[in-house]
Design a protein around this motif. Structure first.
Motif, PDB file in Angstrom:
ATOM      1  N   ALA A   1     -83.460  15.853 -21.252  1.00 57.54           N
ATOM      2  CA  ALA A   1     -83.358  17.247 -20.814  1.00 57.54           C
ATOM      3  C   ALA A   1     -82.554  18.048 -21.837  1.00 57.54           C
ATOM      4  O   ALA A   1     -81.734  17.502 -22.580  1.00 57.54           O
ATOM      5  CB  ALA A   1     -82.679  17.314 -19.445  1.00 57.54           C
ATOM      6  N   ALA A   2     -82.802  19.334 -21.872  1.00 62.53           N
ATOM      7  CA  ALA A   2     -82.067  20.203 -22.793  1.00 62.53           C
ATOM      8  C   ALA A   2     -80.569  20.061 -22.537  1.00 62.53           C
ATOM      9  O   ALA A   2     -80.113  20.084 -21.395  1.00 62.53           O
ATOM     10  CB  ALA A   2     -82.506  21.648 -22.602  1.00 62.53           C
ATOM     11  N   LYS A   3     -79.813  19.882 -23.596  1.00 64.11           N
ATOM     12  CA  LYS A   3     -78.367  19.673 -23.489  1.00 64.11           C
ATOM     13  C   LYS A   3     -77.655  21.014 -23.550  1.00 64.11           C
ATOM     14  O   LYS A   3     -77.752  21.745 -24.529  1.00 64.11           O
ATOM     15  CB  LYS A   3     -77.874  18.765 -24.615  1.00 64.11           C
ATOM     16  CG  LYS A   3     -78.577  17.405 -24.717  1.00 64.11           C
ATOM     17  CD  LYS A   3     -78.271  16.523 -23.519  1.00 64.11           C
ATOM     18  CE  LYS A   3     -78.676  15.065 -23.796  1.00 64.11           C
ATOM     19  NZ  LYS A   3     -80.124  14.901 -24.003  1.00 64.11           N
ATOM     20  N   GLY A   4     -76.930  21.335 -22.514  1.00 64.76           N
ATOM     21  CA  GLY A   4     -76.163  22.569 -22.498  1.00 64.76           C
ATOM     22  C   GLY A   4     -74.804  22.379 -23.142  1.00 64.76           C
ATOM     23  O   GLY A   4     -74.447  21.287 -23.605  1.00 64.76           O
ATOM     24  N   PRO A   5     -73.983  23.428 -23.164  1.00 67.15           N
ATOM     25  CA  PRO A   5     -72.677  23.366 -23.816  1.00 67.15           C
ATOM     26  C   PRO A   5     -71.677  22.442 -23.139  1.00 67.15           C
ATOM     27  O   PRO A   5     -70.658  22.099 -23.736  1.00 67.15           O
ATOM     28  CB  PRO A   5     -72.194  24.823 -23.780  1.00 67.15           C
ATOM     29  CG  PRO A   5     -72.953  25.443 -22.648  1.00 67.15           C
ATOM     30  CD  PRO A   5     -74.283  24.773 -22.640  1.00 67.15           C
ATOM     31  N   LEU A   6     -71.971  22.025 -21.905  1.00 68.54           N
ATOM     32  CA  LEU A   6     -71.091  21.100 -21.182  1.00 68.54           C
ATOM     33  C   LEU A   6     -71.824  19.795 -20.861  1.00 68.54           C
ATOM     34  O   LEU A   6     -71.529  19.123 -19.871  1.00 68.54           O
ATOM     35  CB  LEU A   6     -70.576  21.755 -19.897  1.00 68.54           C
ATOM     36  CG  LEU A   6     -69.684  22.987 -20.095  1.00 68.54           C
ATOM     37  CD1 LEU A   6     -69.433  23.693 -18.771  1.00 68.54           C
ATOM     38  CD2 LEU A   6     -68.354  22.608 -20.757  1.00 68.54           C
ATOM     39  N   ALA A   7     -72.733  19.403 -21.723  1.00 73.95           N
ATOM     40  CA  ALA A   7     -73.590  18.244 -21.464  1.00 73.95           C
ATOM     41  C   ALA A   7     -72.785  16.992 -21.149  1.00 73.95           C
ATOM     42  O   ALA A   7     -71.954  16.551 -21.940  1.00 73.95           O
ATOM     43  CB  ALA A   7     -74.483  17.986 -22.681  1.00 73.95           C
TER      44      ALA A   7
END
Length: 460
Positions: A64-70
Motif C-alpha cells: 500500500a502507498a506509504k504515508g508520512p507516518l508509515a
C-alpha cells in the motif's frame, strides 16, 4: 538496518518502513509485545486493538502507498472514537453506550498517513482532572517512577509514550491535560491553537476550551503528527476556516530571529524552585533576557475554573440527574458545584476572558514567544492529595494546572518541553507559548532546545 523500534522516534520508524528496512508487522509485533510487558504495571491502555493493528500492518507490507507516518504505532485517549469500541471517556456511565461506528476524524487522518493504531488509553473521568487517576479503570502510573502519578487528564497517553509502548499518542487539553502529563512524564506535548484541529468524534468536556493534541518524544514527531491531522472539518463548528499550514519543513529555522521573553509575576510564584530553574535554563539556552507580565493571569485562571465548572456541569446535567452514583465522587461534586454557579459570575468570567485575550494579543506585538513553567513541581506520588509549595500545603489536583490554565483560557498554541536536572530521576517541563496560529514558532523553539540537548525525552 537494525532499528530499536521500542526507542525509535516516529520519524525514524516511518523512514525504515517506507524504505523496506523493517516491516510494519515487525514494528507492530514489537509494540504489542511491549504493551503486554509494561501495561500491567503502568495501566496506560484500557483497550488494545491488536487485530486492527495487525491488519493495518499487513496492508502496508503488501505494498500500500506509504504515508508520512508509515508503520508508526500510536494510541489515543479513550475519549476519541475508535470504530468498534465504546468511547468511555474514562467513565462508568459511557460504557453503556453503543460502540463507535467510525473513527474520530483526526484518527482517520493518521490512519491515512500510515500510522498503526494500537488502542485506547486511560484518562481522568470525563477529562476533569490533572492527576491521571481514575476510580473505574485505575490510575495510570509514571514510567520513570511507577510510584508517581502521570498527571492528567491524558495520563495514559503520557505513560504509553514515555514507556515506549507507542511512538506518539493523542490527548486532549482543556486546561492543561496534555501539557501537565508531558511535564511529569518527560515528553514533548503540543496543544495547538483553539479551533485549529477537528474535534469531530472526540467526546467533549468544555466546548469553548477543548483542544486535541499530541504527545511524543521529539519535536519533529509532534510536527509530523500535527501536519497529518490538519485540514478543514465543516462538521466542527469551532474549527477555524484556515487552510493547512505545514510546520515540519520550518523546524530547521530554529529560534533564530525570534523575540523570546520569560513570563514574570504570576509565573514566578506558586511553584517549587525546580520549575523556575527549568525556565531559567531554557531562557539561557535561547539567549532570552526580557521579562514580560501577562496581566491579571491569576484572575484569568480563576475565570477558567468558573467557565470549566459551569460548561462542564451544563453538558453533564442529564447524567448528573439520572446516574449521580456512577460518577467519581470528586468529579461529580465539582460538576454539581458548577451547576450552581450564578449566571452573573459566568458572565463576568467571559468578559474577563475577552479582556485578557486583547491584552495578551497586544503583548504578542512585542514578543514572539513567552516561556513559563509547565507544572509547579515534579510528579507527586500517585494518590497524593496535597503538596507543600512556598511553605503552604496546597491540593495537588487543583494546582498542577496553575500555569497552563491561563493559556488554554484564550486558546494560545503551546508546547511543553522536558528538562532533566543532573542527579534527578524525574523530569519537569517548560511551556513555550506563541501567538494564535503560530504553531510553527513554538515547535521551532522546541526543536532548537532539543537540538542543543537542553530538552530531551528518553524512553523510561
Amino acid at each position: 538496518m537494525t532499528l530499536d523500534v521500542l526507542r525509535a522516534l516516529a520519524g525514524e520508524i516511518a523512514i525504515a518502513v517506507s524504505s523496506g528496512q523493517v516491516s510494519a508487522r515487525a514494528v507492530t509485533d514489537a509494540a504489542l509485545a511491549r504493551i503486554a510487558t509494561r501495561n500491567p504495571q503502568l495501566n496506560a491502555f484500557t483497550d488494545v486493538t491488536r487485530d486492527r493493528a495487525l491488519a493495518k500492518a499487513a496492508v502496508l507490507d503488501a505494498g500500500a502507498a506509504k504515508g508520512p507516518l508509515a508503520g508508526v504505532p500510536f494510541a489515543v485517549k479513550n475519549l476519541y472514537d475508535i470504530a468498534g469500541l465504546v468511547t468511555r471517556a474514562g467513565s462508568k456511565i459511557n460504557r453503556d453506550n453503543a460502540a463507535a461506528g467510525d473513527d474520530a476524524l483526526v484518527v482517520e487522518k493518521l490512519d491515512a498517513a500510515g500510522a498503526v493504531l494500537l488502542g485506547a488509553l486511560d484518562m481522568d473521568e470525563y477529562a476533569y482532572g490533572f492527576t491521571g487517576e481514575n476510580v473505574h479503570d485505575g490510575n495510570s502510573l509514571n514510567p520513570h517512577d511507577p510510584s508517581r502519578m502521570t498527571g492528567g487528564s491524558s495520563g495514559g497517553s503520557a505513560a504509553a509514550v514515555a514507556s515506549g509502548m507507542v511512538a506518539f499518542a493523542l490527548g486532549s487539553d482543556t486546561n492543561g491535560s496534555i501539557r501537565v502529563p508531558a511535564s511529569l512524564c518527560g515528553l514533548f506535548g503540543l496543544k495547538p491553537t483553539y479551533g485549529r484541529l477537528s474535534r469531530s468524534g472526540v467526546f467533549p468536556f468544555v466546548a469553548s476550551f477543548d483542544h486535541v493534541g499530541v504527545l511524543a518524544r521529539a519535536a519533529a514527531d509532534l510536527a509530523s503528527v500535527y501536519d497529518a491531522m490538519q485540514g478543514r472539518d465543516v462538521a466542527d463548528p469551532a474549527q477555524a476556516p484556515r487552510a493547512a499550514e505545514r510546520v515540519l519543513p520550518l523546524l530547521g529555522q530554529g529560534a533564530s530571529g525570534l523575540r523570546i521573553a520569560v513570563a514574570g509575576d504570576y509565573f514566578r510564584r506558586g511553584g517549587r524552585p525546580e520549575c523556575f530553574a527549568a525556565v531559567d535554563a531554557v531562557a539561557a539556552a535561547l539567549g532570552a533576557t526580557r521579562e514580560v507580565v501577562l496581566p491579571a493571569a491569576a484572575a484569568a485562571r480563576a475565570a477558567a475554573f468558573v467557565i470549566t465548572a459551569a460548561e462542564g456541569a451544563a453538558f453533564h446535567l442529564p447524567r448528573l440527574r439520572e446516574r449521580p452514583q456512577d460518577f467519581d465522587a470528586a468529579v461529580r461534586d465539582r460538576l454539581f458545584a458548577g451547576a450552581m454557579i450564578p449566571a452573573e459570575s459566568l458572565l463576568r468570567a467571559q468578559k474577563l476572558r475577552a479582556w485578557f485575550h486583547r491584552r495578551v494579543a497586544a503583548l504578542f506585538e512585542e514578543v514572539d514567544i513567552i516561556l513559563t513553567p509547565a507544572t509547579p513541581c515534579r510528579a507527586p506520588l500517585s494518590g497524593q492529595k496535597t503538596i507543600e509549595i512556598e511553605g503552604t500545603e496546597v491540593t495537588v489536583r487543583a494546582n498542577l494546572g496553575i500555569y497552563t490554565q491561563p493559556i488554554s483560557f484564550i486558546g494560545l498554541p503551546a508546547v511543553t518541553v522536558p528538562l532533566w536536572t543532573e542527579g534527578e530521576t524525574l523530569p519537569i517541563g517548560v511551556q513555550i507559548i506563541g501567538p494564535p496560529w503560530r504553531e510553527d514558532l513554538v515547535l521551532r523553539v522546541a526543536y532548537e532546545l532539543e537540538r542543543k540537548g537542553v530538552a530531551r525525552a528518553p524512553v523510561a
